[in-house]
Design a protein around this motif. Structure first.
Motif, mmCIF file in Angstrom:
data_model
loop_
_atom_site.group_PDB
_atom_site.id
_atom_site.type_symbol
_atom_site.label_atom_id
_atom_site.label_comp_id
_atom_site.label_asym_id
_atom_site.label_seq_id
_atom_site.Cartn_x
_atom_site.Cartn_y
_atom_site.Cartn_z
ATOM 1 N N MET A 103 0.847 -1.188 0.000
ATOM 2 C CA MET A 103 0.000 0.000 0.000
ATOM 3 C C MET A 103 0.886 1.244 0.000
ATOM 4 S SD MET A 103 -2.876 -1.622 0.148
ATOM 5 C CE MET A 103 -4.094 -0.338 0.498
ATOM 6 N N VAL A 104 0.633 2.155 -0.919
ATOM 7 C CA VAL A 104 1.394 3.394 -1.039
ATOM 8 C C VAL A 104 0.422 4.553 -0.828
ATOM 9 C CG1 VAL A 104 2.922 4.773 -2.483
ATOM 10 C CG2 VAL A 104 2.902 2.275 -2.703
ATOM 11 N N ALA A 105 0.723 5.421 0.133
ATOM 12 C CA ALA A 105 -0.207 6.486 0.488
ATOM 13 C C ALA A 105 0.527 7.793 0.724
ATOM 14 C CB ALA A 105 -1.005 6.098 1.725
ATOM 15 N N SER A 106 -0.242 8.870 0.700
ATOM 16 C CA SER A 106 0.236 10.203 1.055
ATOM 17 C C SER A 106 -0.668 10.749 2.157
ATOM 18 C CB SER A 106 0.221 11.142 -0.155
ATOM 19 O OG SER A 106 1.021 10.638 -1.201
ATOM 20 N N THR A 107 -0.274 11.877 2.709
ATOM 21 C CA THR A 107 -1.048 12.489 3.784
ATOM 22 C C THR A 107 -1.778 13.712 3.273
ATOM 23 O OG1 THR A 107 0.555 11.709 5.426
ATOM 24 C CG2 THR A 107 -0.957 13.455 6.112
ATOM 25 N N ASN A 108 -3.102 13.750 3.466
ATOM 26 C CA ASN A 108 -3.883 14.918 3.090
ATOM 27 C C ASN A 108 -3.618 16.069 4.047
ATOM 28 O OD1 ASN A 108 -5.339 13.725 0.870
ATOM 29 N ND2 ASN A 108 -6.499 12.540 2.379
ATOM 30 N N THR A 109 -4.070 17.249 3.663
ATOM 31 C CA THR A 109 -3.858 18.431 4.499
ATOM 32 C C THR A 109 -4.537 18.308 5.855
ATOM 33 O OG1 THR A 109 -5.750 19.496 3.419
ATOM 34 C CG2 THR A 109 -3.551 19.975 2.527
ATOM 35 N N ASP A 110 -5.602 17.491 5.934
ATOM 36 C CA ASP A 110 -6.295 17.323 7.207
ATOM 37 C C ASP A 110 -5.701 16.189 8.047
ATOM 38 O OD1 ASP A 110 -7.092 15.099 5.817
ATOM 39 O OD2 ASP A 110 -9.247 15.492 5.952
ATOM 40 N N GLY A 111 -4.601 15.603 7.563
ATOM 41 C CA GLY A 111 -3.943 14.549 8.310
ATOM 42 C C GLY A 111 -4.391 13.147 7.966
ATOM 43 N N SER A 112 -5.416 12.996 7.153
ATOM 44 C CA SER A 112 -5.898 11.671 6.773
ATOM 45 C C SER A 112 -5.024 11.077 5.679
ATOM 46 C CB SER A 112 -7.347 11.747 6.290
ATOM 47 O OG SER A 112 -7.447 12.577 5.144
ATOM 48 N N ASP A 113 -5.130 9.773 5.512
ATOM 49 C CA ASP A 113 -4.342 9.071 4.502
ATOM 50 C C ASP A 113 -5.068 9.052 3.165
ATOM 51 O OD1 ASP A 113 -2.338 8.472 6.339
ATOM 52 O OD2 ASP A 113 -3.325 6.622 6.973
ATOM 53 N N ARG A 114 -4.294 9.219 2.097
ATOM 54 C CA ARG A 114 -4.829 9.135 0.735
ATOM 55 C C ARG A 114 -4.090 8.039 -0.006
ATOM 56 N NH1 ARG A 114 -3.328 13.640 -0.923
ATOM 57 N NH2 ARG A 114 -1.514 13.018 -2.173
ATOM 58 N N LEU A 115 -4.830 7.082 -0.509
ATOM 59 C CA LEU A 115 -4.223 5.975 -1.241
ATOM 60 C C LEU A 115 -3.728 6.460 -2.600
ATOM 61 C CD1 LEU A 115 -3.640 2.902 -1.387
ATOM 62 C CD2 LEU A 115 -5.886 2.650 -2.474
ATOM 63 N N ASP A 116 -2.438 6.256 -2.852
ATOM 64 C CA ASP A 116 -1.866 6.609 -4.154
ATOM 65 C C ASP A 116 -1.819 5.413 -5.086
ATOM 66 O OD1 ASP A 116 -1.459 9.254 -3.378
ATOM 67 O OD2 ASP A 116 0.516 8.828 -2.560
ATOM 68 N N ALA A 117 -1.500 4.252 -4.525
ATOM 69 C CA ALA A 117 -1.401 3.050 -5.359
ATOM 70 C C ALA A 117 -1.336 1.833 -4.451
ATOM 71 C CB ALA A 117 -0.172 3.102 -6.258
ATOM 72 N N LYS A 118 -1.644 0.673 -5.012
ATOM 73 C CA LYS A 118 -1.421 -0.581 -4.301
ATOM 74 C C LYS A 118 -1.005 -1.630 -5.322
ATOM 75 C CE LYS A 118 -6.379 -1.822 -4.109
ATOM 76 N NZ LYS A 118 -7.484 -2.201 -3.194
ATOM 77 N N TYR A 119 -0.088 -2.505 -4.884
ATOM 78 C CA TYR A 119 0.482 -3.501 -5.772
ATOM 79 C C TYR A 119 0.421 -4.857 -5.076
ATOM 80 C CZ TYR A 119 2.395 0.843 -7.647
ATOM 81 O OH TYR A 119 2.547 2.121 -8.131
ATOM 82 N N GLN A 120 -0.073 -5.845 -5.784
ATOM 83 C CA GLN A 120 -0.242 -7.154 -5.170
ATOM 84 C C GLN A 120 1.035 -7.975 -5.249
ATOM 85 O OE1 GLN A 120 -3.778 -9.221 -6.382
ATOM 86 N NE2 GLN A 120 -3.151 -11.161 -5.466
ATOM 87 N N LEU A 121 1.404 -8.568 -4.127
ATOM 88 C CA LEU A 121 2.534 -9.481 -4.079
ATOM 89 C C LEU A 121 2.085 -10.841 -4.603
ATOM 90 C CD1 LEU A 121 3.229 -7.190 -1.958
ATOM 91 C CD2 LEU A 121 4.594 -8.929 -0.763
ATOM 92 N N GLN A 122 2.971 -11.536 -5.274
ATOM 93 C CA GLN A 122 2.655 -12.840 -5.840
ATOM 94 C C GLN A 122 3.123 -13.958 -4.905
ATOM 95 O OE1 GLN A 122 0.838 -13.056 -8.719
ATOM 96 N NE2 GLN A 122 0.779 -10.808 -8.411
#
Length: 857
Positions: free
Chosen positions: A787-806
């Motif tokens: 899971m790859v995320a960034s932080t919004n201005t209000d402190g919440s998490d925003r999902l940028d991308a997700k990649y499945q492991l095999q």
């Protein structure tokens, strides 16, 4: 002494005398009782011609028209060959419409809503939610979708608005005479009224069932105003959104439990059950009970089956707008259901809580989410807002990955496009354009419409609005409480040569009707230019309990009486469907100024587009998707200030600036043609060509069919085949995972980079992520994701991308998962691993929201 008086009280008997139609006119009754006439002008004209006065005073009620006919008038019409020929023609077209078979590529649907705005003759709606539901039923008929609607036949409905001399809003409730409206009572075989028995926890409520024929589809309405019921229970279906929270609970209980029982009594079983807002959530309580009690299912089995055929549509963008009931009130009315369902009271009420086991109130929306496989917002932006709003329901999942989707609202073009515009479209676009409303390629022909004809169309509908307002003034001026001078100013001051700007909606705070009055000096300069006259027409109701909204109406009316604004700022009372059809079509600009992002969708602006009016709105709701440069005007969707009062001031200044520098100069520009603005006509044609086809109800219903109805029906059929074999399999798997999830052990996590730095990555290099886990007693496939995320201005998490492991290795209960990934995005982000159990029968991860987050060190 002989008594000179022997007093006696009159003893009256109520009787009802109605006209019996001769055989040559008998088809009029069938036409009157099918709302097909609502969107077919030639049918309306048949009734209007019978008795123009009653047609006008009843606001276009064909049932009242037929009831008013004298024997003399009936004889006249029955020998009028011209009229009879037109009647035969209209009825033949109606019959041909009705005989078309329902389509087979769309599932059957039961649609539940607290309100339906089909026609102003049926006062069972308050505003946009109801009008949308009414349009949806009409389009289901036009699109040959097998749909039934369920709602209430309110005795008083929503209120009529009267504005007093001092600007106060009065709410008038007028009881409906069900014999004088286009509804048909469901009866037993012997002709007696069918009575529905709805068991509440402590007593029984009795209801009549009324049917509204909406073209090819049927709407069933419950009516609790029966003498068998107590005074309190008769009141359940008196007023739309009336009474206290307990009455709201009783209404939603009756809609859900009673609505399902009504369909059962009528022998109706549909494939899909669509909840139009959380008000209807209790239908799934009754559906669960029926599967448990009648088919011998366990609660878990019933829940799988119910979920697989249920869709919840949310129209509210903030949690405060949803219905919540405290535990005591919830238990008072639904406390008998846990025993019927085979679960504990705690388990039952927790189905309506974001945090099970807490003391939160029961949320109708959370219950809907937990009992419906699919959910959607009503615009693209509102879909994202809804994902954030509902994220707490599914812990461990980020808003961006939730299954909550969207279908942007639309409007029923045959109802909302003025008849002259419909004729115009069939003449210049395509003769069958009403059958291809969502065909964007066909509508592109609007770019080539003759300019002068477009301008003439606009002037025609504007004049129609002026005539309508004059008629309304003469009708309302008889009322004692209204200010005659105010009404006369509306009739006298409307200028067909002025730029007319309309604002019509519910007077709620977030709609920001006050923005235009932020700087009265600047507004005065705008409306008092004799060379470029501008008039603003406001209309709308405030809820009787909304003092702020009522105060805003009073403030606007007070401003309209100021000398500099007299005749320039107008307020039109009692906003309803008929007012909307004339006002929205007749103004040049339709103004909308909601607080972003609180406009879930909005549909009035869509209606404006269909009539060649241009929109000026905040980029929120539908306009966030609809706006195209050169087809209207927009306020940005971006906030400059967190302080709402400062944002309001900035938005007001922007509105003035756009009117002064863009809208008004363009409308009055005569440089290319002395009779009209070529640039304005060009914008109208762009709006019709590029915006209109994307916001028809035809497009909307096809979206629901494609995105939700068909996938739901296919999965429901799949899991219920072979005596519910898949249901049993998925339940066994869920029980196993629930019991053994705690045994899942993460043995090792490894993050490798080419530069051997686990914190700072370089764009272009590869990373390798490896996770080793021991499932021990857990027997399930797993989905392991980076899971790859960034932080919004209000402190919440925003999902940028997700990649499945095999899965790369497996030995006994141990498994190894691996991902090799190229870094392609610079900047600060955060990463983690998440493990989710998977099964091929799950519709999506939120259906069984177990998850385990694993840090990457």
């Amino acid at each position: 002494m002989i008594q000179s008086k022997s007093p006696s009280q009159p003893t009256w008997r109520d009787i009802y005398t109605y006209s019996k139609l001769p055989s040559s006119l008998a088809n009029l009754d069938e036409l009157a009782h099918n709302l097909w006439w609502v969107w077919n002008l030639d049918a309306q004209q048949l009734f209007e011609e019978l008795n123009p006065e009653v047609w006008h005073t009843s606001n276009g009620n064909p049932v009242k028209v037929l009831a008013s006919l004298t024997q003399t008038r009936l004889k006249e019409i029955s020998v009028d060959e011209s009229y009879l020929a037109r009647l035969r023609d209209v009825y033949a077209r109606f019959q041909a419409y009705m005989k078309e078979p329902m389509r087979t590529d769309a599932p059957s649907v039961a649609y539940f809503s607290m309100e339906y705005g089909l026609t102003n003759v049926l006062k069972i709606y308050s505003g946009g939610l109801g009008v949308l539901a009414g349009d949806y039923m009409k389009e289901a008929s036009d699109s040959l979708v097998d749909m039934v609607g369920v709602g209430f036949l309110y005795r008083q409905g929503y209120f009529d608005q009267v504005i007093t001399k001092d600007g106060q809003q009065l709410a008038e409730y007028t009881p409906a005479n069900f014999k004088e409206i286009p509804v048909t009572q469901e009866t037993n075989e012997d002709g007696t009224p069918l009575v529905l028995t709805v068991p509440f926890r402590s007593h029984v409520v009795y209801c009549h069932i009324w049917r509204v024929d909406v073209g090819r589809v049927r709407l069933y309405l419950l009516d609790s105003d029966l003498p068998q019921n107590s005074e309190w229970d008769r009141y359940i279906t008196y007023q739309l959104y009336g009474g206290d929270w307990e009455n709201r609970m009783k209404q939603e209980y009756l809609l859900g439990i009673g609505g399902m029982l009504a369909l059962k009594k009528l022998g109706i079983k549909q494939e899909i059950y669509h909840l139009n807002e959380g008000h209807a959530s209790f239908i799934n309580v009754q559906r669960l009970a029926q599967y448990v009690e009648e088919e011998g299912m366990s609660f878990d089995e019933a829940l799988e089956v119910v979920r697989a055929s249920s869709l919840y549509t949310v129209h509210t963008p903030v949690p405060a707008g949803h219905d919540y009931f405290d535990e005591q009130l919830f238990t008072k009315y639904l406390g008998h259901f846990p025993d019927r369902l085979g679960i504990t009271p705690q388990e039952f009420i927790d189905m309506g809580r974001e945090n099970p086991g807490s003391h939160e109130k029961f949320s109708m929306s959370v219950f809907a989410l937990n009992t419906c496989q699919e959910a959607n917002g009503v615009s693209e932006l509102h879909g994202k807002v809804s994902q954030n709003m509902f994220a707490p329901v599914w812990k461990g999942f980020l808003p961006e990955e939730l299954h909550v989707g969207f279908v942007t609202n639309g409007v029923h073009l045959p109802t909302w496009a003025a008849d002259s515009w419909k004729t115009f479209y069939t003449t210049y676009i395509a003769s069958d354009i009403l059958h291809h409303q969502a065909d964007g390629e066909m509508w592109k022909k609007a770019h080539d419409l003759p300019d002068e004809e477009v301008w003439n169309m606009r002037m025609a509908v504007k004049k129609r609005l002026l005539h309508f307002l004059e008629d309304s003034v003469h009708h309302n001026i008889r009322k004692e409480d209204v200010d005659p001078s105010t009404l006369m100013s509306i009739a006298d001051d409307l200028n067909p040569d002025a730029l007319l700007v309309g604002f019509g909606r519910r007077f709620a705070t977030y709609k920001r009707a006050h923005l235009l009055f932020t700087d009265l000096n600047r507004l005065s300069q705008i409306v008092n230019n004799p060379d470029r006259p501008v008039q603003f027409i406001f209309t709308g109701k405030a809820h009787p309990a909304d003092g702020g909204g009522q105060g805003l109406i009073k403030h606007i009316i007070e401003i309209s009486k100021c000398p500099e604004f007299k005749g320039k700022i107008l307020f039109l009372q009692n906003y309803d469907i008929r007012v909307a059809q004339n006002l929205i079509a007749g103004v040049d600009v339709w103004l909308n100024t909601p607080t972003r992002p609180l406009e879930a969708s909005g549909t009035s602006g869509m209606k404006a587009v269909m009539n060649g009016a241009l929109n000026f709105s905040v980029l929120d709701g539908w306009w966030y998707e609809g706006y195209v440069p050169g087809g209207g005007w927009a306020l940005t969707d971006k906030r400059t200030y967190q302080d709402q009062s400062l944002q309001d001031q900035l938005d007001a200044a922007t509105i003035y600036k756009i009117f002064e520098e863009e809208i008004i100069p363009l409308y009055f520009d005569r440089t290319e043609n002395p009779n009209y603005s070529v640039g304005w006509v060009r914008d109208i044609k762009t709006s019709i060509a590029e915006i209109l086809p994307r916001f028809t109800m035809k497009r909307m219903i096809e979206d629901y069919i494609r995105k939700f109805y068909v996938p739901l029906a296919e999965r429901h059929r799949h899991i219920t085949r072979d005596n519910y074999a898949d249901v049993h399999e998925i339940i066994a798997w869920k029980k196993h995972v629930t019991e053994k999830w705690g045994s899942l052990e993460v043995i090792d996590v490894n993050l490798e980079t080419e530069n051997h730095n686990p914190v700072n990555f370089r764009v272009g290099e590869q990373i390798k992520v490896t996770l080793q886990a021991d499932l021990h007693e857990l027997e399930s496939d797993l989905c392991v994701e980076l899971m790859v995320a960034s932080t919004n201005t209000d402190g919440s998490d925003r999902l940028d991308a997700k990649y499945q492991l095999q899965l790369v290795a497996q030995e006994g209960s141990r498994r190894t998962y691996q991902l090799v990934h190229d870094i392609d995005k610079p900047g600060s982000q955060k990463v983690a691993l998440r493990i989710v159990p998977t099964h091929p029968l799950l519709p999506h991860a939120m259906d069984f929201a177990h998850n385990k987050w694993v840090p990457l060190y």
